[in-house]
Design a protein around this motif. Structure first.
Motif, PDB file in Angstrom:
ATOM      1  N   GLU A 226     -60.127 -15.154  -4.623  1.00 24.16           N
ATOM      2  CA  GLU A 226     -60.151 -13.706  -4.429  1.00 24.16           C
ATOM      3  C   GLU A 226     -61.558 -13.257  -4.049  1.00 24.16           C
TER       4      GLU A 226
ATOM      5  N   GLU B  10     -64.137  -9.970  -2.773  1.00 22.54           N
ATOM      6  CA  GLU B  10     -64.354  -8.534  -2.726  1.00 22.54           C
ATOM      7  C   GLU B  10     -65.596  -8.252  -1.895  1.00 22.54           C
TER       8      GLU B  10
ATOM      9  N   GLY C  88     -66.818  -4.084  -3.751  1.00 18.51           N
ATOM     10  CA  GLY C  88     -65.841  -3.724  -4.768  1.00 18.51           C
ATOM     11  C   GLY C  88     -64.411  -3.609  -4.273  1.00 18.51           C
ATOM     12  N   GLN C  89     -64.171  -3.828  -2.984  1.00 10.80           N
ATOM     13  CA  GLN C  89     -62.833  -3.717  -2.427  1.00 10.80           C
ATOM     14  C   GLN C  89     -62.274  -5.100  -2.122  1.00 10.80           C
ATOM     15  N   PRO C  90     -61.027  -5.397  -2.564  1.00 14.35           N
ATOM     16  CA  PRO C  90     -60.423  -6.707  -2.282  1.00 14.35           C
ATOM     17  C   PRO C  90     -60.313  -6.943  -0.774  1.00 14.35           C
TER      18      PRO C  90
END
Length: 246
Positions: free
Chosen positions: A229, A231, A234-236
């Motif tokens: 995962e 980011e 702060g955004q995936p």
């Protein structure tokens, strides 16, 4: 345990296939088949195919590897392909490497020299595929005949619809696939699948291929970044919505 790594550049070296979930097309009526359907990626070492009728779906490197190996014990092996593939047949050895070792050259040097030869030969092959594809195809057929015999028939199962190297050129060590076909231990059907039946597979031309085991050599699913995962600010990151290099 969760580890957070922050960087401006990540070099990803984990590969790009999902090794847990192979690609298996959803053919009609697969559930009707009384035999077993297996993907090579999930091969069962306990599977006994001795004296069984086996259908291998596919025509790429995986299928070409499986067919001659399965034909050693199976009653009959059929390679069911949607379209043919080009194959490069050659001995399963490197004469240059063997000669360098024979005269006492150290392994790092053997590796370096042989790698340079392989890269040179591949570049030459790719260039000739553009400049003289018909001549190159005749040479590839000649290499196949060295193993399968001078009377080996290429039509219709081994004449691709594209030119050499417009798709992958598969390596066939010792021409084992073509030896299996020419000996009758394996055969090839070029067609598309219409549906499965209790006894096997019906092609779109209406032929039913009976089987006890179906091996789906149908490839892998693409897996972006090894399920890691990511980011950004702060955004995936959705890799399917992101422009990537290769």
């Amino acid at each position: 345990k969760k580890i957070v790594v922050a960087a401006n550049f990540h070099w990803m070296c984990q590969g790009y296939y999902d090794h847990d979930k192979p690609y298996l097309p959803g053919w009609p009526a697969m559930g009707d088949f009384a035999g077993r359907i297996i993907h090579p990626q999930q091969w069962d070492p306990e599977l006994d195919y001795t004296d069984k009728r086996v259908v291998v779906i596919g025509s790429g490197a995986t299928a070409a590897t499986l067919v001659p190996a399965l034909a050693e014990k199976a009653a009959q092996v059929t390679m069911l392909q949607r379209s043919p593939t080009y194959f490069y047949c050659a001995p399963n050895k490197n004469e240059l490497a063997d000669r360098l070792r024979e005269i006492g050259i150290d392994e790092p040097t053997v590796h370096r020299v042989v790698r340079a030869e392989v890269l040179y030969d591949q570049e030459l092959l790719a260039r000739r595929a553009v400049e003289e594809p018909e001549v190159l195809f005749e040479e590839l057929k000649g290499a196949i005949r060295d193993y399968a015999g001078e009377d080996f028939e290429f039509e219709p199962h081994f004449v691709p619809r594209y030119r050499v190297w417009q798709q992958r050129l598969a390596y066939c060590p010792d021409g084992d696939l073509f030896q299996a076909v020419s000996s009758g231990r394996a055969n090839v059907v070029t067609d598309e699948i219409d549906r499965f039946t209790r006894r096997g597979i019906v092609t779109k031309s209406g032929e039913e291929i009976e089987a006890d085991i179906v091996v789906a050599a149908t490839g892998f699913r693409l897996l972006m970044m090894g399920k890691i995962e990511f980011e950004v600010d702060g955004q995936p990151v959705d890799w399917h919505e992101t422009v990537n290099y290769r």
